[in-house]
Enzyme design. Structure first.
Site, PDB file in Angstrom:
ATOM      1  N   GLN A 257      14.438  45.628  66.797  1.00  0.00           N
ATOM      2  CA  GLN A 257      13.912  44.269  66.724  1.00  0.00           C
ATOM      3  C   GLN A 257      15.053  43.260  66.674  1.00  0.00           C
ATOM      4  OE1 GLN A 257      10.741  43.453  67.084  1.00  0.00           O
ATOM      5  NE2 GLN A 257      11.560  41.392  67.220  1.00  0.00           N
ATOM      6  N   HIS A 260      16.673  41.689  69.839  1.00  0.00           N
ATOM      7  CA  HIS A 260      15.912  40.787  70.724  1.00  0.00           C
ATOM      8  C   HIS A 260      16.573  39.424  70.843  1.00  0.00           C
ATOM      9  CE1 HIS A 260      12.388  42.383  72.556  1.00  0.00           C
ATOM     10  NE2 HIS A 260      11.961  42.953  71.449  1.00  0.00           N
ATOM     11  N   GLU A 324       4.297  40.208  63.067  1.00  0.00           N
ATOM     12  CA  GLU A 324       3.920  40.526  64.449  1.00  0.00           C
ATOM     13  C   GLU A 324       3.831  42.052  64.612  1.00  0.00           C
ATOM     14  OE1 GLU A 324       7.024  39.655  67.187  1.00  0.00           O
ATOM     15  OE2 GLU A 324       5.755  39.856  68.970  1.00  0.00           O
ATOM     16  N   HIS A 325       4.900  42.746  64.227  1.00  0.00           N
ATOM     17  CA  HIS A 325       4.928  44.211  64.268  1.00  0.00           C
ATOM     18  C   HIS A 325       5.053  44.732  62.839  1.00  0.00           C
ATOM     19  CE1 HIS A 325       6.965  42.881  68.068  1.00  0.00           C
ATOM     20  NE2 HIS A 325       6.155  43.770  68.599  1.00  0.00           N
ATOM     21  N   ASP A 358       6.033  48.677  72.527  1.00  0.00           N
ATOM     22  CA  ASP A 358       6.644  47.695  73.424  1.00  0.00           C
ATOM     23  C   ASP A 358       6.481  48.107  74.884  1.00  0.00           C
ATOM     24  OD1 ASP A 358       7.525  46.131  71.330  1.00  0.00           O
ATOM     25  OD2 ASP A 358       9.510  47.051  71.240  1.00  0.00           O
ATOM     26  N   HIS A 417     -35.303  15.984  71.311  1.00  0.00           N
ATOM     27  CA  HIS A 417     -35.158  17.433  71.134  1.00  0.00           C
ATOM     28  C   HIS A 417     -36.495  18.040  70.690  1.00  0.00           C
ATOM     29  CE1 HIS A 417     -30.873  16.626  71.307  1.00  0.00           C
ATOM     30  NE2 HIS A 417     -30.580  17.902  71.149  1.00  0.00           N
TER      31      HIS A 417
END
Lengths: 430, 430
Positions: A257, A260, A324-325, A358, A417
C-alpha cells in the site's frame, strides 16, 4: 519505524488516524475555467489543454484500429494470459451480482409493486496515466459495464509524452470489448465526457480513479448533472493482526500500500506489542528491496502502529476509521469480520494479500477512500445500473388503498392528488 | 389548453421537452456563508438563521416528548388509520428489498468472494415545510432507514411561523420510531447535519426533497464528504396514452402533478389527436374545481401534448426525457413497459394514478427528477446501505491466482504488490 500508539482512548482516535489533508481551492478555479472552455469550444479546448498538460501534438485523439493492433502485438503472451485469468475471476464475481428483476409484491389486495434494474445507457471510464499503467482498472470498470449492458462505454486515458497509451491498457480494453478510446486525460477529459464534444460522447456517469485534478473535475461534473462513482482520495490500508499473523506477510502488505504514493496511509492495529515490533523489523528489511522505496518511506511517515489489547475497542477504532482496504491477519478472520461495519473491501486470513483483490480475486478494486466507506460502496455491478419501480392497481387495489390516498392527499392540501383517486373509486362503485 | 406538437422529429425533442430552468448562482454564495457560520458557530448560527428565515423565537429546537404527545392527540383517528395503512404497504415493499448477504462465489480454485450490505450508521432525513405538510415523505424515508437498521436516524423539518411542526409529521415520525426530531429547516438544517452541532448530530448521508435552497445546500454538503440521496429538481409527470385510456383519468393525473408547484411540468404523449383533445377538454373542466388552480395553471403553461403516431418513436422520446413519474394509460401497459429504459417510477394501466405511488402503493415517492432517471435510482432500501466486499484465499487460491497477480503487479510497476504475493507463494511451495 512506524510510530507506535498504545491503547489510545477513543477520544484520541480521530487525531491519531487523521488522514493526510489536501486542499483543492486553487485547483477548483482552474478546473472551472477548463470546464467553461470545453463547454464552449469542445474539441478545440480539449486539444489546447492536451497540448499544455500532456504535450500532446496530434490534432485528434481517438485510438485508431491500427494503433490498437500494434499495441496488442506488443503485449507478451504471459501478460495476456494473466490479464485473461484476472478477467475470468472478475467477470465471475460481478456476473453473480446480476439480480435484474425483483418479484412482484402484492403490498395490499390488488396492489402490485416491483423493481427492475436497467443499465445506465452511457458511461465513461477514466483510467489514470502517470507512473503506472493501470490496465487492471480497465478490467475493474469495463467488466461490470459490459455485464450491465451499458449501451455506450467510452474510455479516456492520458497519453504518454510520445502521444501513446501503454499497450496493456489498449489490450485490456479490447479484451473487454471497449471500442471508443480517447487519448485525453485530466480535467479536460472529465469536462469532455460531461458536455460531449465533436469527438467525445457525453455520458451520464463517470467512473474511475485519478489524481487531485481528476478528483476535483469529477466533483464539478456532478454540478452539471453527471453522476460519478464516488469521491476519491489517496489509497489506504488498515491491517488488524494478532499473534497468529505472519509478520513478514503483514510487512509486505503494508509496503504494497505504501508504494502507491507519498500520500498513501497504512495503519497496523495489533493485539500484542511483539507483533508490532516483528512487523516493523520485517518492514525495515523489505523496504530496502523495492524500487519505489523513496515513495514508500514517505507514506510510512504518515502511518501508525496502534496497540489495542481489547478486541471490541480495536474494531470500534477500525469502524471509525472506515478503511478502504482491511486485512484481518489472523487464523479466525471470518469470525472477526462479523465486527466490520465500515470498510471498502476486506481480506481474510494470512494467505489473502491486498494485491489479490487489486488484481485477480474477482472483487472490484475501485473502493471508497477517505472514510467514505461509511456511506459509499465500492464499484460493483449495481453502480452501472439504476432501479426503476413499477406498480399497478386492479379494481381491488383501487378499493383497498383508495381512501387512504384520499385522506392523506387531502391532509397534505393536494386536492388534485385526491381527485385522481376519487374519479377511479367512483368509476368502480357506481 | 396545453400546447400541442404533432409527430416532432427526434432532433426537436430536446427543445420541446426542455425543463423549466433554474439558476442557483446567487443562492450558492449565501449558502456557503451559512455553511461556514454553522461550521464555526454551530447551534448559535443555526438559531440565527432559524430566526431570520423561519421567524423562530425559541432558543432550542429539539422536539420534546410533551410536544410529541400533544401532536399525536391532534391527529384524527381517520388520518392515523390512513397513515398506518400506507406504512404497511411501504414497509412490505421495502422489506422485500432485503438481500443483505450474497452467496460466496468461488471465482477460481481456492479463491472465495462475497458481498454484504451494511447499514449506513448515521442518516439525516429532511422533510420540507412550506404550503403542504409532507408527512408522506416521513414514511418514504424513515421506513427504509429502519428496515436497513441505520443506527442513528435524525429528522429535520422547518417550523411554522408559530414555531410548531404539523402534528401529522410528528405522528408519522413517532409511528416510524424516529426519536430525534429538530425544528430546523433550509440551508442551516443541511449545514447542521453536515458538520454536527451541540444539538444536531453529524450524519453520513442526507435524504429528502426541498426547495432550491435545500437543493443547493445538499450539493454543498457533498463537498464536505456527506453523501446525498440524489440531486433534486421540480417534480414532473409524463403520461403515455392511447385510445384505450380514460381521458378524465389522464386529465386528473396531469392536474395532480401540476398542482405541486408553478415549476412542475406535465407531458402527455398520445397516439391519437382525439385523445389529446379529449384530455384537454376534461382538464379544462377539472382545473376550475381544485383549490390550487392558480399554481396548476402556471405549471400547465410549461407543459406539452405531443402526438406520436409511432410507438417506438414515442418510447424513444420518453426515454430521452427520462420522466420522474411515467403513467402508461392503456389496457396493455405491462407489455409496453418493457420499452421503458429511463424513468423513476412507472404506473401501469388506467386504474393506477400517480397519487397511488405518492402515498400508499408501497413504492417510494422520492424519485429522480430533471432527467436524473438516466443515471440515478429513486430512494429504496439500498440507498440506506452500502456494500462491503470480502475475499479469502486458501492454499489452492494462492497457487491458482498467485502468478497472475505477480505478472500484473510487475507490469504496473508495483513491485511491493507483487512481493506480497510472492512471499505467500514461497511459503507454500518450499
Amino acid at each position: 519505524m512506524i510510530p507506535i500508539y498504545k491503547n489510545p482512548k477513543a477520544s484520541e482516535w480521530s487525531t491519531i488516524l487523521k488522514r493526510p489533508t489536501q486542499s483543492y481551492a486553487n485547483i477548483e478555479t482552474d478546473a472551472k475555467t477548463i470546464f467553461n472552455e470545453v463547454y464552449a469550444e469542445r474539441d478545440k479546448a480539449i486539444l489546447k489543454y492536451a497540448k499544455r498538460f500532456d504535450h500532446y501534438q496530434n490534432t485528434f485523439f481517438n485510438v485508431s484500429n491500427q494503433e490498437m493492433d500494434v499495441a496488442i502485438d506488443k503485449v507478451s503472451d504471459e501478460l495476456k494470459n494473466a490479464i485473461q485469468d484476472a478477467f475470468q475471476t472478475i467477470y465471475k464475481f460481478h456476473k453473480a451480482q446480476s439480480h435484474f428483476n425483483s418479484p412482484k409484491i402484492e403490498t395490499k389486495k390488488g396492489v402490485f409493486c416491483w423493481q427492475k434494474k436497467k443499465p445506465i445507457q452511457k458511461v465513461g471510464l477514466y483510467i489514470p496515466g502517470g507512473s503506472a499503467p493501470l490496465f487492471s482498472t480497465v478490467l475493474m470498470l469495463a467488466i461490470p459495464a459490459k455485464i450491465a449492458k451499458c449501451h455506450e462505454i467510452i474510455l479516456c486515458t492520458p497519453p504518454s509524452k510520445n502521444g501513446e497509451i501503454h499497450p496493456a491498457i489498449l489490450y485490456t480494453a479490447q479484451l473487454c470489448g471497449i471500442t471508443q478510446i480517447f487519448k485525453v486525460g485530466g480535467i479536460q477529459a472529465i469536462a469532455g465526457m460531461t458536455f460531449g464534444t465533436e469527438s467525445i460522447p457525453k455520458v451520464y456517469k463517470i467512473f474511475g480513479p485519478g489524481n487531485q485534478y481528476v478528483t476535483i473535475a469529477k466533483q464539478i461534473a456532478t454540478t452539471y448533472g453527471v453522476a460519478i462513482d464516488m469521491p476519491a482520495g489517496p489509497s489506504e490500508l488498515l491491517i488488524y493482526a494478532d499473534k497468529t499473523c505472519i509478520p513478514e506477510f503483514v510487512a509486505a502488505d503494508l509496503l504494497s500500500q505504501a508504494e502507491h504514493g507519498e500520500d498513501s496511509q497504512v495503519i497496523l492495529v495489533a493485539r500484542e506489542m511483539e507483533t508490532i515490533l516483528q512487523v516493523n523489523t520485517a518492514l525495515g528489511d523489505q523496504i530496502k528491496n523495492i524500487p519505489r522505496q523513496a515513495i514508500a518511506e514517505k507514506a510510512i511517515a504518515n502511518s501508525k502502529c496502534i496497540l489495542m489489547k481489547n478486541i471490541e475497542s480495536a474494531f470500534n477504532l477500525i469502524n471509525s476509521y472506515a478503511p478502504e482496504h482491511l486485512i484481518i491477519a489472523t487464523n479466525q478472520a471470518e469470525t472477526l469480520s462479523e465486527k466490520v461495519v465500515n470498510a471498502g473491501s476486506v481480506f481474510l486470513g494470512n494467505l489473502t494479500p491486498e494485491s489479490a483483490g487489486d488484481y485477480a480475486s474477482g472483487t472490484n478494486h475501485t473502493l471508497p477512500t477517505n472514510a467514505y466507506a461509511k456511506q459509499y460502496s465500492g464499484v460493483n455491478l449495481d453502480a452501472f445500473m439504476k432501479t426503476i419501480t413499477y406498480q399497478t392497481l386492479d379494481e381491488n387495489g383501487v378499493n383497498s388503498i383508495g381512501s387512504t390516498v384520499e385522506i392523506m392527499a387531502e391532509t397534505e392540501g393536494l386536492t388534485a392528488h385526491k381527485n385522481a383517486m376519487t374519479l377511479r373509486l367512483k368509476s368502480l362503485n357506481l
